[in-house]
Design a protein around this motif. Structure first.
Motif, PDB file in Angstrom:
ATOM      1  N   TRP A 215       0.859  -1.181   0.000  1.00  0.00           N
ATOM      2  CA  TRP A 215       0.000   0.000   0.000  1.00  0.00           C
ATOM      3  C   TRP A 215       0.899   1.236   0.000  1.00  0.00           C
ATOM      4  O   TRP A 215       1.865   1.311   0.763  1.00  0.00           O
ATOM      5  CB  TRP A 215      -0.905   0.033   1.226  1.00  0.00           C
ATOM      6  N   PHE A 216       0.549   2.179  -0.834  1.00  0.00           N
ATOM      7  CA  PHE A 216       1.200   3.482  -0.880  1.00  0.00           C
ATOM      8  C   PHE A 216       0.121   4.550  -0.795  1.00  0.00           C
ATOM      9  O   PHE A 216      -1.050   4.280  -1.032  1.00  0.00           O
ATOM     10  CB  PHE A 216       1.990   3.652  -2.188  1.00  0.00           C
ATOM     11  N   ARG A 217       0.551   5.734  -0.491  1.00  0.00           N
ATOM     12  CA  ARG A 217      -0.371   6.868  -0.535  1.00  0.00           C
ATOM     13  C   ARG A 217       0.321   8.042  -1.198  1.00  0.00           C
ATOM     14  O   ARG A 217       1.549   8.113  -1.239  1.00  0.00           O
ATOM     15  CB  ARG A 217      -0.864   7.246   0.854  1.00  0.00           C
ATOM     16  N   GLN A 218      -0.505   8.923  -1.694  1.00  0.00           N
ATOM     17  CA  GLN A 218       0.040  10.057  -2.436  1.00  0.00           C
ATOM     18  C   GLN A 218      -0.682  11.339  -2.065  1.00  0.00           C
ATOM     19  O   GLN A 218      -1.917  11.401  -2.095  1.00  0.00           O
ATOM     20  CB  GLN A 218      -0.075   9.807  -3.943  1.00  0.00           C
ATOM     21  N   TYR A 219       0.129  12.335  -1.730  1.00  0.00           N
ATOM     22  CA  TYR A 219      -0.385  13.671  -1.472  1.00  0.00           C
ATOM     23  C   TYR A 219      -0.286  14.472  -2.769  1.00  0.00           C
ATOM     24  O   TYR A 219       0.568  14.187  -3.622  1.00  0.00           O
ATOM     25  CB  TYR A 219       0.428  14.344  -0.377  1.00  0.00           C
ATOM     26  N   PRO A 220      -1.103  15.475  -2.925  1.00  0.00           N
ATOM     27  CA  PRO A 220      -1.051  16.282  -4.158  1.00  0.00           C
ATOM     28  C   PRO A 220       0.347  16.831  -4.417  1.00  0.00           C
ATOM     29  O   PRO A 220       0.976  17.408  -3.522  1.00  0.00           O
ATOM     30  CB  PRO A 220      -2.045  17.404  -3.879  1.00  0.00           C
ATOM     31  N   GLY A 221       0.834  16.611  -5.615  1.00  0.00           N
ATOM     32  CA  GLY A 221       2.125  17.144  -5.993  1.00  0.00           C
ATOM     33  C   GLY A 221       3.319  16.404  -5.441  1.00  0.00           C
ATOM     34  O   GLY A 221       4.456  16.852  -5.607  1.00  0.00           O
ATOM     35  N   LYS A 222       3.079  15.272  -4.786  1.00  0.00           N
ATOM     36  CA  LYS A 222       4.167  14.507  -4.165  1.00  0.00           C
ATOM     37  C   LYS A 222       4.279  13.127  -4.795  1.00  0.00           C
ATOM     38  O   LYS A 222       3.345  12.633  -5.417  1.00  0.00           O
ATOM     39  CB  LYS A 222       3.908  14.356  -2.664  1.00  0.00           C
ATOM     40  N   ASP A 223       5.447  12.510  -4.603  1.00  0.00           N
ATOM     41  CA  ASP A 223       5.602  11.117  -5.003  1.00  0.00           C
ATOM     42  C   ASP A 223       4.806  10.216  -4.069  1.00  0.00           C
ATOM     43  O   ASP A 223       4.434  10.613  -2.963  1.00  0.00           O
ATOM     44  CB  ASP A 223       7.079  10.708  -4.944  1.00  0.00           C
ATOM     45  N   ARG A 224       4.590   9.017  -4.515  1.00  0.00           N
ATOM     46  CA  ARG A 224       3.888   8.052  -3.691  1.00  0.00           C
ATOM     47  C   ARG A 224       4.749   7.675  -2.493  1.00  0.00           C
ATOM     48  O   ARG A 224       5.957   7.487  -2.617  1.00  0.00           O
ATOM     49  CB  ARG A 224       3.502   6.830  -4.525  1.00  0.00           C
ATOM     50  N   GLU A 225       4.089   7.525  -1.361  1.00  0.00           N
ATOM     51  CA  GLU A 225       4.755   7.275  -0.087  1.00  0.00           C
ATOM     52  C   GLU A 225       4.384   5.898   0.413  1.00  0.00           C
ATOM     53  O   GLU A 225       3.204   5.514   0.419  1.00  0.00           O
ATOM     54  CB  GLU A 225       4.302   8.343   0.915  1.00  0.00           C
ATOM     55  N   PHE A 226       5.379   5.181   0.832  1.00  0.00           N
ATOM     56  CA  PHE A 226       5.156   3.822   1.337  1.00  0.00           C
ATOM     57  C   PHE A 226       4.294   3.846   2.595  1.00  0.00           C
ATOM     58  O   PHE A 226       4.491   4.686   3.480  1.00  0.00           O
ATOM     59  CB  PHE A 226       6.505   3.179   1.643  1.00  0.00           C
ATOM     60  N   VAL A 227       3.363   2.893   2.648  1.00  0.00           N
ATOM     61  CA  VAL A 227       2.523   2.729   3.835  1.00  0.00           C
ATOM     62  C   VAL A 227       2.778   1.364   4.472  1.00  0.00           C
ATOM     63  O   VAL A 227       3.086   1.263   5.659  1.00  0.00           O
ATOM     64  CB  VAL A 227       1.032   2.887   3.483  1.00  0.00           C
ATOM     65  N   SER A 228       2.629   0.309   3.658  1.00  0.00           N
ATOM     66  CA  SER A 228       2.772  -1.028   4.208  1.00  0.00           C
ATOM     67  C   SER A 228       3.024  -2.013   3.079  1.00  0.00           C
ATOM     68  O   SER A 228       2.680  -1.742   1.927  1.00  0.00           O
ATOM     69  CB  SER A 228       1.514  -1.431   4.971  1.00  0.00           C
ATOM     70  N   ALA A 229       3.608  -3.151   3.431  1.00  0.00           N
ATOM     71  CA  ALA A 229       3.828  -4.195   2.445  1.00  0.00           C
ATOM     72  C   ALA A 229       3.825  -5.558   3.104  1.00  0.00           C
ATOM     73  O   ALA A 229       4.256  -5.698   4.259  1.00  0.00           O
ATOM     74  CB  ALA A 229       5.141  -3.977   1.697  1.00  0.00           C
ATOM     75  N   ILE A 230       3.351  -6.524   2.356  1.00  0.00           N
ATOM     76  CA  ILE A 230       3.391  -7.923   2.768  1.00  0.00           C
ATOM     77  C   ILE A 230       4.139  -8.678   1.683  1.00  0.00           C
ATOM     78  O   ILE A 230       3.746  -8.642   0.519  1.00  0.00           O
ATOM     79  CB  ILE A 230       1.984  -8.514   2.942  1.00  0.00           C
TER      80      ILE A 230
END
Length: 125
Positions: free
Chosen positions: A35-50
């Protein structure tokens, strides 16, 4: 390979929301799901991984203790339960999959080949 994310929406700070991501065309036992998340104007940010082997999910420090990732191999679905949400969790959330990402790169969004369409989570203060 297709990833279909669902869930999200508008929630008050301190509340909870769950996300799901159904994968088709892949065997989750051979893919790292993230799972990643993205804020406006930003690169995708790591949230979690399995990882493909299962085991303990990895989390970003910012969500550790509040978010829980899980998977159901039989349903080819990964989940992200988000508790104690904060306004700074407001973002578009994406699920991602890759077969070859190595552990040291698991937080790097550029290493993932397959992406879901993204789902908005908005946390009001």
């Amino acid at each position: 390979v297709q990833l279909q994310a669902s869930g999200g929406g508008l929630v008050q700070a301190g509340g909870s929301v769950g996300l799901s991501c159904v994968a088709s065309g892949l065997d989750m036992r051979r893919y790292t799901m993230a799972w990643f998340r993205q804020y406006p104007g930003k690169d995708r940010e790591f949230v979690s991984a399995i990882r493909y082997s299962g085991g303990t999910p990895r989390y970003a420090d910012s969500v550790q203790g509040r978010f829980t990732a899980s998977r159901d191999v039989a349903k080819n679905t990964v989940y992200l339960q988000m508790n104690n949400l904060k306004p700074e969790d407001t973002a578009v959330y994406f699920c991602a999959a890759d077969r070859q990402v190595i552990v040291s790169q698991i937080r790097n969004w550029e290493q993932y080949d397959y992406w879901g369409q993204g789902t908005q989570v908005t946390v009001s203060s």
